[in-house]
Each structure stands twice: as C-alpha cells, then as structure tokens.
Motif scaffolding. Structure first.
Motif, PDB file in Angstrom:
ATOM      1  N   SER A   1      66.301 -35.195  70.002  1.00 53.40           N
ATOM      2  CA  SER A   1      66.979 -36.216  70.787  1.00 53.40           C
ATOM      3  C   SER A   1      66.629 -37.609  70.283  1.00 53.40           C
ATOM      4  CB  SER A   1      66.618 -36.091  72.267  1.00 53.40           C
ATOM      5  OG  SER A   1      65.241 -36.340  72.464  1.00 53.40           O
ATOM      6  N   ALA A   2      65.474 -37.775  69.655  1.00 53.19           N
ATOM      7  CA  ALA A   2      65.112 -39.074  69.099  1.00 53.19           C
ATOM      8  C   ALA A   2      65.977 -39.409  67.898  1.00 53.19           C
ATOM      9  CB  ALA A   2      63.640 -39.077  68.707  1.00 53.19           C
ATOM     10  N   LYS A   3      66.448 -38.416  67.182  1.00 54.48           N
ATOM     11  CA  LYS A   3      67.284 -38.647  66.017  1.00 54.48           C
ATOM     12  C   LYS A   3      68.660 -39.160  66.414  1.00 54.48           C
ATOM     13  CE  LYS A   3      65.112 -35.086  63.219  1.00 54.48           C
ATOM     14  NZ  LYS A   3      65.291 -33.787  62.563  1.00 54.48           N
ATOM     15  N   GLU A   4      69.088 -38.887  67.633  1.00 56.76           N
ATOM     16  CA  GLU A   4      70.414 -39.290  68.073  1.00 56.76           C
ATOM     17  C   GLU A   4      70.519 -40.796  68.269  1.00 56.76           C
ATOM     18  OE1 GLU A   4      71.347 -37.018  71.517  1.00 56.76           O
ATOM     19  OE2 GLU A   4      71.165 -35.117  70.470  1.00 56.76           O
ATOM     20  N   GLU A   5      69.384 -41.476  68.409  1.00 52.41           N
ATOM     21  CA  GLU A   5      69.384 -42.916  68.601  1.00 52.41           C
ATOM     22  C   GLU A   5      69.522 -43.582  67.237  1.00 52.41           C
ATOM     23  OE1 GLU A   5      65.841 -43.938  70.650  1.00 52.41           O
ATOM     24  OE2 GLU A   5      66.140 -42.441  72.185  1.00 52.41           O
ATOM     25  N   THR A   6      70.737 -43.954  66.891  1.00 50.90           N
ATOM     26  CA  THR A   6      70.984 -44.564  65.601  1.00 50.90           C
ATOM     27  C   THR A   6      71.390 -46.019  65.794  1.00 50.90           C
ATOM     28  OG1 THR A   6      73.282 -43.869  65.621  1.00 50.90           O
ATOM     29  CG2 THR A   6      71.712 -42.387  64.558  1.00 50.90           C
ATOM     30  N   LEU A   7      71.217 -46.790  64.771  1.00 56.70           N
ATOM     31  CA  LEU A   7      71.615 -48.185  64.803  1.00 56.70           C
ATOM     32  C   LEU A   7      73.119 -48.287  64.611  1.00 56.70           C
ATOM     33  CD1 LEU A   7      68.809 -49.677  62.551  1.00 56.70           C
ATOM     34  CD2 LEU A   7      68.959 -49.745  65.035  1.00 56.70           C
ATOM     35  N   PRO A   8      73.735 -49.302  65.214  1.00 54.07           N
ATOM     36  CA  PRO A   8      75.178 -49.463  65.012  1.00 54.07           C
ATOM     37  C   PRO A   8      75.462 -49.871  63.568  1.00 54.07           C
ATOM     38  CG  PRO A   8      74.279 -51.299  66.252  1.00 54.07           C
ATOM     39  CD  PRO A   8      73.185 -50.291  66.111  1.00 54.07           C
ATOM     40  N   LEU A   9      76.587 -49.424  63.061  1.00 48.38           N
ATOM     41  CA  LEU A   9      76.979 -49.752  61.697  1.00 48.38           C
ATOM     42  C   LEU A   9      77.529 -51.177  61.648  1.00 48.38           C
ATOM     43  CD1 LEU A   9      78.754 -46.443  60.681  1.00 48.38           C
ATOM     44  CD2 LEU A   9      76.476 -47.212  60.047  1.00 48.38           C
ATOM     45  N   PRO A  10      77.298 -51.881  60.540  1.00 51.39           N
ATOM     46  CA  PRO A  10      77.831 -53.239  60.447  1.00 51.39           C
ATOM     47  C   PRO A  10      79.351 -53.230  60.340  1.00 51.39           C
ATOM     48  CG  PRO A  10      76.835 -52.579  58.373  1.00 51.39           C
ATOM     49  CD  PRO A  10      76.540 -51.493  59.370  1.00 51.39           C
ATOM     50  N   ASP A  11      79.967 -54.285  60.824  1.00 54.94           N
ATOM     51  CA  ASP A  11      81.420 -54.414  60.770  1.00 54.94           C
ATOM     52  C   ASP A  11      81.803 -54.954  59.397  1.00 54.94           C
ATOM     53  OD1 ASP A  11      84.092 -54.777  61.152  1.00 54.94           O
ATOM     54  OD2 ASP A  11      83.897 -56.091  62.897  1.00 54.94           O
ATOM     55  N   GLN A  12      82.193 -54.057  58.497  1.00 52.14           N
ATOM     56  CA  GLN A  12      82.524 -54.456  57.131  1.00 52.14           C
ATOM     57  C   GLN A  12      83.795 -55.297  57.080  1.00 52.14           C
ATOM     58  OE1 GLN A  12      80.541 -54.049  54.552  1.00 52.14           O
ATOM     59  NE2 GLN A  12      79.066 -52.981  55.797  1.00 52.14           N
ATOM     60  N   GLY A  13      84.719 -55.034  57.980  1.00 53.97           N
ATOM     61  CA  GLY A  13      85.945 -55.818  58.015  1.00 53.97           C
ATOM     62  C   GLY A  13      85.662 -57.278  58.369  1.00 53.97           C
ATOM     63  N   ALA A  14      84.784 -57.500  59.342  1.00 51.73           N
ATOM     64  CA  ALA A  14      84.429 -58.862  59.724  1.00 51.73           C
ATOM     65  C   ALA A  14      83.693 -59.565  58.589  1.00 51.73           C
ATOM     66  CB  ALA A  14      83.569 -58.849  60.981  1.00 51.73           C
ATOM     67  N   ARG A  15      82.841 -58.850  57.894  1.00 50.78           N
ATOM     68  CA  ARG A  15      82.116 -59.435  56.764  1.00 50.78           C
ATOM     69  C   ARG A  15      83.092 -59.834  55.653  1.00 50.78           C
ATOM     70  NH1 ARG A  15      79.465 -57.461  51.926  1.00 50.78           N
ATOM     71  NH2 ARG A  15      77.677 -58.781  51.485  1.00 50.78           N
ATOM     72  N   ARG A  16      84.042 -58.947  55.348  1.00 44.28           N
ATOM     73  CA  ARG A  16      85.041 -59.245  54.313  1.00 44.28           C
ATOM     74  C   ARG A  16      85.853 -60.474  54.693  1.00 44.28           C
ATOM     75  NH1 ARG A  16      90.019 -58.198  54.637  1.00 44.28           N
ATOM     76  NH2 ARG A  16      89.742 -56.527  56.133  1.00 44.28           N
ATOM     77  N   ARG A  17      86.294 -60.570  55.956  1.00 45.53           N
ATOM     78  CA  ARG A  17      87.076 -61.722  56.402  1.00 45.53           C
ATOM     79  C   ARG A  17      86.247 -63.002  56.342  1.00 45.53           C
ATOM     80  NH1 ARG A  17      88.849 -57.720  59.801  1.00 45.53           N
ATOM     81  NH2 ARG A  17      87.384 -58.281  61.443  1.00 45.53           N
ATOM     82  N   ARG A  18      84.955 -62.911  56.666  1.00 49.90           N
ATOM     83  CA  ARG A  18      84.084 -64.080  56.622  1.00 49.90           C
ATOM     84  C   ARG A  18      83.929 -64.581  55.182  1.00 49.90           C
ATOM     85  NH1 ARG A  18      79.606 -61.907  58.493  1.00 49.90           N
ATOM     86  NH2 ARG A  18      78.561 -61.806  56.481  1.00 49.90           N
TER      87      ARG A  18
END
Length: 68
Positions: A31-48
């Motif tokens: 159950s500890a493995k299920e806690e993952t970090l959110p993925l970065p928004d690549q679309g927002a980075r590309r637009r920036r």
C-alpha cells in the motif's frame, strides 16, 4: 532463500500468528507503493517554453528528403 519452493517451505513452517504478521507487513509495503508523486504537466511546460508556435517535425522532413 532464492527459490519459490524454499520461500513456500519457510512460510509453511510459520505459526498462524507469524503468518498473520507476515501478511500484514506485506500488505503495508504494497500500500505504500501506491502513493506516487503526480506527473508533471508536459503540455504546460511546452507552452511556457515555446508559446503557441508550431514546430516542424524534423524526422518527417528528413525522411521526405531521403526519398527524393
């Protein structure tokens, strides 16, 4: 213990209380493995970085030049 048979044999020698403790510890680690970090928004980075510009697909252009 390196084989599945050895692990099964070792588990079979455990008392019911020890088996329950083992099962609880295994469930907690899974159950500890299920806690993952959110993925970065690549679309927002590309637009920036690039804004609204449309970049050419250089791979397709190179393939077209090879054909010609």
């Amino acid at each position: 213990m390196s084989t599945l048979e050895e692990i099964k044999a070792a588990i079979e020698t455990l008392t019911p209380a020890e088996r329950e403790e083992l099962e609880c510890s295994l469930r907690q680690s899974s159950s500890a493995k299920e806690e993952t970090l959110p993925l970065p928004d690549q679309g927002a980075r590309r637009r920036r970085i690039f804004g609204d510009r449309v970049l050419p697909n250089l791979v397709l252009e190179a393939r077209e030049q090879e054909r010609a």
